[in-house]
Design a protein around this motif. Structure first.
Motif, PDB file in Angstrom:
ATOM      1  N   ILE A  37       0.775  -1.206  -0.037  1.00 33.73           N
ATOM      2  CA  ILE A  37      -0.104  -0.086   0.090  1.00 33.73           C
ATOM      3  C   ILE A  37       0.904   1.358  -0.044  1.00 33.73           C
ATOM      4  CG2 ILE A  37      -1.947  -1.032   1.223  1.00 33.73           C
ATOM      5  CD1 ILE A  37      -0.723   0.178   3.746  1.00 33.73           C
ATOM      6  N   PRO A 101       5.857   1.773   4.117  1.00 31.35           N
ATOM      7  CA  PRO A 101       6.255   0.408   4.740  1.00 31.35           C
ATOM      8  C   PRO A 101       6.890  -0.441   3.686  1.00 31.35           C
ATOM      9  CG  PRO A 101       4.031   0.351   4.076  1.00 31.35           C
ATOM     10  CD  PRO A 101       4.436   1.997   3.968  1.00 31.35           C
ATOM     11  N   LEU A 102       7.663  -1.510   4.168  1.00 30.70           N
ATOM     12  CA  LEU A 102       8.574  -2.411   3.197  1.00 30.70           C
ATOM     13  C   LEU A 102       8.150  -3.818   3.664  1.00 30.70           C
ATOM     14  CD1 LEU A 102      11.771  -0.461   3.532  1.00 30.70           C
ATOM     15  CD2 LEU A 102      10.332  -0.542   1.911  1.00 30.70           C
ATOM     16  N   THR A 104       9.345  -7.387   4.081  1.00 30.30           N
ATOM     17  CA  THR A 104      10.668  -8.015   4.463  1.00 30.30           C
ATOM     18  C   THR A 104      10.802  -9.275   3.677  1.00 30.30           C
ATOM     19  OG1 THR A 104      10.462  -7.536   6.896  1.00 30.30           O
ATOM     20  CG2 THR A 104      11.592  -9.184   6.144  1.00 30.30           C
ATOM     21  N   ASN A 114      14.037  -2.915   7.933  1.00 27.22           N
ATOM     22  CA  ASN A 114      13.795  -1.904   8.960  1.00 27.22           C
ATOM     23  C   ASN A 114      14.918  -1.976  10.087  1.00 27.22           C
ATOM     24  OD1 ASN A 114      11.401  -0.592   8.030  1.00 27.22           O
ATOM     25  ND2 ASN A 114      10.220  -2.172   8.592  1.00 27.22           N
ATOM     26  N   HIS A 336       2.794   0.989  10.241  1.00 24.35           N
ATOM     27  CA  HIS A 336       2.057  -0.443   9.897  1.00 24.35           C
ATOM     28  C   HIS A 336       3.128  -0.982   8.644  1.00 24.35           C
ATOM     29  CE1 HIS A 336       0.771   1.865   6.371  1.00 24.35           C
ATOM     30  NE2 HIS A 336       0.277   2.753   7.108  1.00 24.35           N
ATOM     31  N   GLY A 337       2.400  -2.207   8.372  1.00 29.11           N
ATOM     32  CA  GLY A 337       3.035  -3.010   7.486  1.00 29.11           C
ATOM     33  C   GLY A 337       2.531  -2.644   6.115  1.00 29.11           C
ATOM     34  N   THR A 338       2.829  -3.598   5.064  1.00 31.84           N
ATOM     35  CA  THR A 338       2.646  -3.189   3.607  1.00 31.84           C
ATOM     36  C   THR A 338       1.149  -3.606   3.194  1.00 31.84           C
ATOM     37  OG1 THR A 338       3.394  -5.328   3.084  1.00 31.84           O
ATOM     38  CG2 THR A 338       4.908  -3.420   2.958  1.00 31.84           C
ATOM     39  N   ALA A 339       0.347  -4.318   4.185  1.00 32.41           N
ATOM     40  CA  ALA A 339      -1.135  -4.654   3.828  1.00 32.41           C
ATOM     41  C   ALA A 339      -1.239  -5.247   2.573  1.00 32.41           C
ATOM     42  CB  ALA A 339      -2.117  -3.513   4.387  1.00 32.41           C
ATOM     43  N   LYS A 341      -2.810  -7.132   0.880  1.00 38.97           N
ATOM     44  CA  LYS A 341      -4.120  -7.422   0.184  1.00 38.97           C
ATOM     45  C   LYS A 341      -4.809  -6.297  -0.218  1.00 38.97           C
ATOM     46  CE  LYS A 341      -6.527  -7.650   4.681  1.00 38.97           C
ATOM     47  NZ  LYS A 341      -7.250  -8.334   5.654  1.00 38.97           N
ATOM     48  N   TYR A 342      -4.474  -5.023   0.146  1.00 40.45           N
ATOM     49  CA  TYR A 342      -5.056  -3.785  -0.005  1.00 40.45           C
ATOM     50  C   TYR A 342      -4.064  -3.000  -1.076  1.00 40.45           C
ATOM     51  CZ  TYR A 342      -7.971  -4.493   3.929  1.00 40.45           C
ATOM     52  OH  TYR A 342      -9.095  -5.012   4.665  1.00 40.45           O
ATOM     53  N   VAL A 348      -6.573   2.413   1.574  1.00 45.62           N
ATOM     54  CA  VAL A 348      -6.263   2.328   3.142  1.00 45.62           C
ATOM     55  C   VAL A 348      -6.124   3.768   3.698  1.00 45.62           C
ATOM     56  CG1 VAL A 348      -5.173   0.028   2.854  1.00 45.62           C
ATOM     57  CG2 VAL A 348      -3.827   2.284   2.570  1.00 45.62           C
ATOM     58  N   ASN A 349      -6.118   3.901   5.094  1.00 46.53           N
ATOM     59  CA  ASN A 349      -5.856   5.117   5.700  1.00 46.53           C
ATOM     60  C   ASN A 349      -4.291   5.608   5.507  1.00 46.53           C
ATOM     61  OD1 ASN A 349      -5.959   7.155   7.553  1.00 46.53           O
ATOM     62  ND2 ASN A 349      -6.957   5.799   9.119  1.00 46.53           N
ATOM     63  N   TYR A 388     -11.761   3.245   4.828  1.00 44.52           N
ATOM     64  CA  TYR A 388     -12.797   1.995   5.213  1.00 44.52           C
ATOM     65  C   TYR A 388     -12.360   1.484   6.545  1.00 44.52           C
ATOM     66  CZ  TYR A 388      -8.733  -1.152   5.884  1.00 44.52           C
ATOM     67  OH  TYR A 388      -7.788  -2.026   6.224  1.00 44.52           O
ATOM     68  N   ASP A 389     -11.054   1.550   7.214  1.00 45.72           N
ATOM     69  CA  ASP A 389     -10.857   1.137   8.449  1.00 45.72           C
ATOM     70  C   ASP A 389     -11.756   1.827   9.556  1.00 45.72           C
ATOM     71  OD1 ASP A 389      -9.360   3.232   7.672  1.00 45.72           O
ATOM     72  OD2 ASP A 389      -7.997   2.877   9.200  1.00 45.72           O
ATOM     73  N   ARG A 392     -15.939   1.437   9.353  1.00 43.28           N
ATOM     74  CA  ARG A 392     -16.538   0.109  10.027  1.00 43.28           C
ATOM     75  C   ARG A 392     -16.606   0.293  11.421  1.00 43.28           C
ATOM     76  NH1 ARG A 392     -11.546  -3.883   8.469  1.00 43.28           N
ATOM     77  NH2 ARG A 392      -9.933  -3.094   9.892  1.00 43.28           N
TER      78      ARG A 392
END
Ligand code: NAP
Length: 585
Positions: A37, A101-102, A104, A114, A336-339, A341-342, A348-349, A388-389, A392
């Motif tokens: 993301i 985010p990266l 790993t 990181n 946060h990470g790379t999420a 799936k999004y 995403v936020n 979205y986060d 909900r």
């Protein structure tokens, strides 16, 4: 080696002058868009940062971005190298950068990108500001009370990577040494780890935390530790922390002990209070009394848990910002990470990266631009426009895409924000909170100490400060009025002709005046007061003080410093302290 990084020609590099960063109006800053993301949130956030700078300084200031490469994008460009030498050099050269985010890389020769970044650049402080914004969903009843900055040590502790796997040759060697030469006992085949905590590592971290508190008009710095159990590592961190405060910031800091004993709970203007708390208690306090805390300085492991736990109180990883810093070089980053799936869904936020950029603007000294984003963000979220986060979790919210969220913030910033009003309201709210806490500390120091998690050790911390004294010739009647008015049960009698201090209690008035049928207006305080005064020094322990009271058969003693009475401590105070905390160590 292929070179891909190009600095924009129009910008100037940030420099370090006299130990501080010197920022031109057109600085070149590095950015790494990140994986998953990363590109979505980077694109959206950059538009917001640029618009805020443009708006705040009418085009007089402008960031000139230089793209740097790490992670998957770097691997594509640099023959599978996830963290090219060129990027490492640029991060150091440009001093200030921000990254998404990266991923790993599995089997890429790194434990984590990181971690590699922190080690290569010696970014020894992980800085995480956590505060609440109106409208952001939170499980707390008063999330607005959370406004802290966690400084976590990044290079030492059990995270230093000094570990010996159960069953390995190294493990056997270390276990043998510990058991046979050091006389330690533990179960066979235990995996072993080392927890290095050094004066150098601890002091540079605490120094940075205190300097931040000084630069940002913060109220206190809390050293978080588990020194009651791990005395030579966590306990030492606490001790070195106090040493830095005293030796290097002596003119701008006081200890919490001094706050109560010397200043009666009133923080002297401009002084930062240095305190410490046991690590497990701080988790509870950050839920129950978060507004007691301001800047927290922690070791690596405690800080890792604590910063995520506090972030979860006010919106979670979706908006928690962070930075890794050395003395000057700073890499701001989404926490946060790379999420994956999004990825590429514009969904995403962007909050975590966005606010890392806000931190970055603060670090540059461009606080007007930073405040503009903070104010606009609050407005947008309170109107229910969220990704979205949050959607909900908020009933009736309007869910928007990452880019639309950025549009809404930019629109807010352009013209509709009264920045001066926003800044003033925030300053007033902070000042008001500080005053309320101060009033409580002054009025009931014991209750406040208990509630804020401090364990009193000496009589100085338990006494009622600022004892009321009257001249020896004062009439008992006047003294009685004063005692009722101030809700106190004794007054100190100043030295008269005899040159001795004394104390007159309610009981003395009852037994020597009222029961003897004398008129209070006819008697002088000096005739009734008990002399000589039974006194104790401020640093006397509570147990010793109790001993003294029983030996003298009295219910209160006067605490004296530099030959002047500075407080009174009664049997009730000691009783309450021991009931609450047990006997001090
Ligand atoms: P993650 O990427 O942080 O995602 C976990 C969950 O957190 C997501 O599924 C999503 O929750 C929520 N989330 C994360 N970012 C969000 C955002 N911007 N807006 C809204 N929700 C967000 O953690 P992960 O899945 O464990 O890790 C994925 C990869 O990221 C791994 O390769 C890991 O190594 C890497 N990683 C990198 C960093 C870093 O570079 N700093 C940090 C941590 C992890 P929902 O599913 O509930 O919507």
């Amino acid at each position: 080696m292929t070179q891909h990084i190009q600095y924009p020609e129009s910008g100037e590099k940030i420099k370090v002058v006299d130990g501080k960063i010197s920022v031109p109006d057109n600085p070149v800053l590095g950015y790494v868009e990140g994986d998953g993301i990363g590109p979505d949130i980077t694109r959206a956030s950059m538009r917001i940062w640029d618009a805020a700078v443009e708006q705040a300084y009418n085009g007089k200031r402008k960031i000139h971005w230089a793209e740097l490469y790490m992670g998957e994008k770097a691997a594509g460009l640099y023959d599978g190298d996830y963290f090219p030498e060129e990027t490492q050099t640029a991060l150091q050269d440009l001093i200030v950068s921000i990254k998404g985010p990266l991923t790993t890389p599995v089997g890429g020769g790194f434990r984590s990108l990181n971690v590699a970044l922190r080690q290569k650049l010696d970014l020894y402080a992980c800085v995480r500001p956590v505060r609440h914004y109106d409208g952001v969903p939170s499980p707390l009843r008063k999330p607005e009370d959370v406004d802290v900055v966690v400084f976590r040590e990044n290079t030492e502790d059990v995270y230093a990577g000094i570990e010996y796997q159960s069953g390995s040759e190294e493990n056997r060697k270390v276990a043998k040494f510990l058991k046979e030469e050091m006389g330690e006992t533990f179960f066979d085949d235990a995996g072993l780890g080392v927890k290095p905590i050094s004066p150098f590592g601890s002091k540079r971290l605490v120094r940075k935390a205190i300097q931040y508190a000084v630069d940002n008009n913060r109220e206190s710095v809390t050293l978080v530790h588990k020194g009651n159990i791990m005395k030579f590592t966590e306990g030492a961190f606490r001790q070195w922390g106090y040493e830095v405060a005293k030796e290097e910031f002596g003119d701008v800091t006081i200890t919490e002990e001094e706050l109560y004993s010397t200043y009666g709970g009133k923080r002297p203007e401009g002084k930062i209070v240095i305190k410490d708390r046991i690590a497990d208690i701080i988790f509870q306090l950050m839920l129950l009394r978060p507004n007691e805390f301001d800047v927290l300085a922690t070791m690596n492991l405690n800080g890792d848990y604590l910063s995520d736990a506090i972030a979860a109180e006010v919106g979670g990883v979706g908006i928690a910002p962070g930075a890794n810093m050395s003395d000057h070089v700073a890499v701001f980053e989404a926490t946060h990470g790379t999420a994956p799936k999004y990825a590429n869904q514009d969904k995403v936020n962007p909050g975590s990266l966005l606010f890392s950029g806000v931190m970055m603007l603060d670090y540059l000294g461009w606080t007007e631009a930073a405040d503009l984003i903070r104010a606009a963000y609050q407005k947008v979220v309170t109107t229910g426009i969220v990704t979205y986060d949050f959607a909900r979790q908020i009933e009736g919210a309007t869910e928007v895409k990452t880019s639309q969220f950025a549009d809404a913030i930019i629109e807010q910033m352009q013209g509709r924000i009264d920045l001066a009003k926003y800044q003033q309201e925030r300053e007033e709210a902070i000042e008001h909170d500080r005053k309320v806490r101060e009033l409580r500390r002054v009025a009931s120091p014991l209750e406040e100490m208990i509630a804020s998690g401090r364990t009193p050790q000496s009589v100085r911390e338990m006494m009622n400060p600022e004892p009321v004294s009257v001249a020896a010739a004062t009439s008992v009647e006047d003294a009685m009025h004063l005692m009722r008015e101030r809700h106190i049960s004794s007054v100190i009698c100043e030295p008269g002709d005899d040159g001795a201090w004394g104390i007159m209690t309610q009981r003395d008035v009852l037994s020597r005046i009222i029961s003897a049928g004398r008129r209070p207006s006819d008697a002088r305080v000096s005739e009734v007061a008990s002399k000589p005064l039974v006194t104790v020094p401020g640093d006397m322990g509570l147990q010793e003080c109790a001993e003294k009271m029983s030996k003298e058969n009295i219910r209160r003693v006067v605490v004296v410093e530099n030959e002047r009475p500075v407080g009174i401590i009664s049997d009730t105070d000691i009783f309450a302290a021991v009931e609450q905390f047990g006997l001090p160590e």
